[in-house]
Design a protein around this motif. Structure first.
Motif, PDB file in Angstrom:
ATOM      1  N   ARG A 139       0.832  -1.206   0.000  1.00 22.25           N
ATOM      2  CA  ARG A 139       0.000   0.000   0.000  1.00 22.25           C
ATOM      3  C   ARG A 139       0.868   1.258   0.000  1.00 22.25           C
ATOM      4  N   LYS A 140       1.954   1.216   0.760  1.00 19.66           N
ATOM      5  CA  LYS A 140       2.872   2.351   0.818  1.00 19.66           C
ATOM      6  C   LYS A 140       3.497   2.606  -0.548  1.00 19.66           C
ATOM      7  N   GLN A 141       3.958   1.541  -1.212  1.00 19.76           N
ATOM      8  CA  GLN A 141       4.571   1.673  -2.521  1.00 19.76           C
ATOM      9  C   GLN A 141       3.552   2.134  -3.557  1.00 19.76           C
ATOM     10  N   GLU A 142       2.324   1.650  -3.433  1.00 17.04           N
ATOM     11  CA  GLU A 142       1.283   2.063  -4.376  1.00 17.04           C
ATOM     12  C   GLU A 142       1.018   3.563  -4.265  1.00 17.04           C
ATOM     13  N   ARG A 143       0.952   4.068  -3.027  1.00 15.76           N
ATOM     14  CA  ARG A 143       0.741   5.507  -2.837  1.00 15.76           C
ATOM     15  C   ARG A 143       1.877   6.308  -3.469  1.00 15.76           C
ATOM     16  N   LEU A 144       3.110   5.826  -3.319  1.00 11.36           N
ATOM     17  CA  LEU A 144       4.265   6.511  -3.888  1.00 11.36           C
ATOM     18  C   LEU A 144       4.197   6.523  -5.400  1.00 11.36           C
ATOM     19  N   TRP A 145       3.880   5.368  -6.004  1.00 11.66           N
ATOM     20  CA  TRP A 145       3.789   5.285  -7.463  1.00 11.66           C
ATOM     21  C   TRP A 145       2.655   6.141  -8.011  1.00 11.66           C
ATOM     22  N   ARG A 146       1.550   6.195  -7.290  1.00 12.32           N
ATOM     23  CA  ARG A 146       0.426   7.018  -7.743  1.00 12.32           C
ATOM     24  C   ARG A 146       0.793   8.507  -7.730  1.00 12.32           C
ATOM     25  N   LYS A 147       1.552   8.923  -6.730  1.00 12.23           N
ATOM     26  CA  LYS A 147       1.998  10.320  -6.675  1.00 12.23           C
ATOM     27  C   LYS A 147       2.933  10.628  -7.840  1.00 12.23           C
ATOM     28  N   ARG A 148       3.853   9.699  -8.125  1.00 11.26           N
ATOM     29  CA  ARG A 148       4.766   9.889  -9.248  1.00 11.26           C
ATOM     30  C   ARG A 148       4.010   9.933 -10.570  1.00 11.26           C
ATOM     31  N   GLU A 149       3.000   9.078 -10.680  1.00  8.52           N
ATOM     32  CA  GLU A 149       2.182   9.046 -11.899  1.00  8.52           C
ATOM     33  C   GLU A 149       1.443  10.364 -12.078  1.00  8.52           C
ATOM     34  N   GLN A 150       0.887  10.878 -10.986  1.00 12.00           N
ATOM     35  CA  GLN A 150       0.146  12.136 -11.052  1.00 12.00           C
ATOM     36  C   GLN A 150       1.059  13.296 -11.436  1.00 12.00           C
ATOM     37  N   ARG A 151       2.281  13.311 -10.877  1.00 13.40           N
ATOM     38  CA  ARG A 151       3.238  14.363 -11.230  1.00 13.40           C
ATOM     39  C   ARG A 151       3.617  14.278 -12.701  1.00 13.40           C
ATOM     40  N   SER A 152       3.780  13.047 -13.190  1.00 15.65           N
ATOM     41  CA  SER A 152       4.137  12.843 -14.595  1.00 15.65           C
ATOM     42  C   SER A 152       3.031  13.337 -15.518  1.00 15.65           C
ATOM     43  N   VAL A 153       1.789  13.013 -15.170  1.00 11.68           N
ATOM     44  CA  VAL A 153       0.646  13.452 -15.971  1.00 11.68           C
ATOM     45  C   VAL A 153       0.542  14.968 -15.950  1.00 11.68           C
ATOM     46  N   ALA A 154       0.776  15.565 -14.775  1.00 11.76           N
ATOM     47  CA  ALA A 154       0.695  17.023 -14.633  1.00 11.76           C
ATOM     48  C   ALA A 154       1.751  17.702 -15.503  1.00 11.76           C
ATOM     49  N   ARG A 155       2.967  17.139 -15.544  1.00 10.41           N
ATOM     50  CA  ARG A 155       4.025  17.712 -16.386  1.00 10.41           C
ATOM     51  C   ARG A 155       3.691  17.632 -17.859  1.00 10.41           C
ATOM     52  N   VAL A 156       3.102  16.538 -18.258  1.00  9.66           N
ATOM     53  CA  VAL A 156       2.703  16.379 -19.664  1.00  9.66           C
ATOM     54  C   VAL A 156       1.640  17.396 -20.034  1.00  9.66           C
ATOM     55  N   LYS A 157       0.637  17.554 -19.164  1.00 10.51           N
ATOM     56  CA  LYS A 157      -0.441  18.527 -19.435  1.00 10.51           C
ATOM     57  C   LYS A 157       0.118  19.943 -19.487  1.00 10.51           C
ATOM     58  N   ALA A 158       1.060  20.232 -18.590  1.00 12.74           N
ATOM     59  CA  ALA A 158       1.645  21.578 -18.576  1.00 12.74           C
ATOM     60  C   ALA A 158       2.409  21.846 -19.868  1.00 12.74           C
ATOM     61  N   GLY A 159       3.074  20.832 -20.377  1.00 12.29           N
ATOM     62  CA  GLY A 159       3.820  20.972 -21.622  1.00 12.29           C
ATOM     63  C   GLY A 159       2.915  21.183 -22.809  1.00 12.29           C
ATOM     64  N   ILE A 160       1.742  20.478 -22.787  1.00 12.83           N
ATOM     65  CA  ILE A 160       0.780  20.610 -23.883  1.00 12.83           C
ATOM     66  C   ILE A 160       0.115  21.974 -23.854  1.00 12.83           C
ATOM     67  N   ASP A 161      -0.257  22.375 -22.616  1.00 12.29           N
ATOM     68  CA  ASP A 161      -0.919  23.673 -22.466  1.00 12.29           C
ATOM     69  C   ASP A 161       0.042  24.815 -22.766  1.00 12.29           C
TER      70      ASP A 161
END
Length: 226
Positions: free
Chosen positions: A204-226
């Motif tokens: 569960r701890k690792q899943e929370r960490l990976w989800r945060k990394r995934e969200q940051r990655s998605v946010a960076r992609v959206k920022a680049g597109i915008d």
């Protein structure tokens, strides 16, 4: 000569009879929740039959597992939710839809492409519904045993190319890994800890960490597109 009715129809009729007012008291008092662990037990018994390569037991355990499906469908039918026929049609349509390389014109070179297409189609199917999966880590049953859940989480994280899936431990063979897993379990027990609970917590701890990394990655992609 009278044509024999398909066996599955007989099973559905028998289940309906067991649930009828003059049926079996035990069957009549069951619901989806009281039955859920019965299905889990039947799966494990089927696994035992497969491991021992016992066709007779496998046939029987598959029947027991099928009974669980028919039982749940009968309960759902009584509620006006769905029927066995709808369940069978749903999975048939899904298999055809998710195998365009077999039933369509899609070309694939290897199993990795099959999996990629499967995930893409599944994502499109669930998009815009309450079952939509916003994360590549979604869809892992919470009741899976700890080790199996950890394996599925790592597999999904690797497919999503999330950082932190690299293995930094020394190279070990199957026998060495098996021994270490057993020794760790024994050590945890000696300490009064549950290896199952410890791994569940770490997963569960690792899943929370990976989800945060995934969200940051998605946010960076959206920022680049915008």
């Amino acid at each position: 000569m009278k044509k024999k009715r398909p066996a599955i129809e007989d099973l559905i009729r028998v289940m309906a009879r067991l649930r009828s007012p003059t049926g079996c008291p035990w069957d009549r008092e069951q619901d989806h929740k009281t039955l859920r662990w019965h299905a889990v037990e039947e799966v494990y018994e089927l696994m035992d039959a497969i491991d021992t390569e016992d066709d007779h037991e496998m046939e029987e355990e598959l029947g027991d597992l099928l009974l669980q499906v028919v039982f749940h469908c009968q309960l759902a039918r009584e509620r006006g939710a769905f029927t066995f026929d709808r369940v069978a049609r749903h999975i048939t349509d899904k298999l055809i839809r998710r195998h365009p390389h077999v039933f369509g014109e899609t070309k694939v070179k290897n199993v990795d492409q099959v999996w990629a297409n499967w995930e893409k189609i599944k994502h499109a199917e669930k998009h815009g519904t309450k079952h939509a999966r916003s994360s590549a880590l979604d869809g892992i049953p919470k009741h899976l045993p700890a080790l199996l859940r950890a394996e599925k989480l790592v597999k999904k994280a690797k497919r999503a190319k999330l950082s932190g899936t690299e293995v930094n431990t020394p190279q070990m063979g199957k026998a060495s890994i098996a021994r270490h897993l057993f020794e760790l379990t024994a050590y945890a027990q000696a300490k009064g800890w549950s290896a199952e609970d410890l791994l569940s917590s770490e997963t569960r701890k690792q899943e929370r960490l990976w989800r945060k990394r995934e969200q940051r990655s998605v946010a960076r992609v959206k920022a680049g597109i915008d």
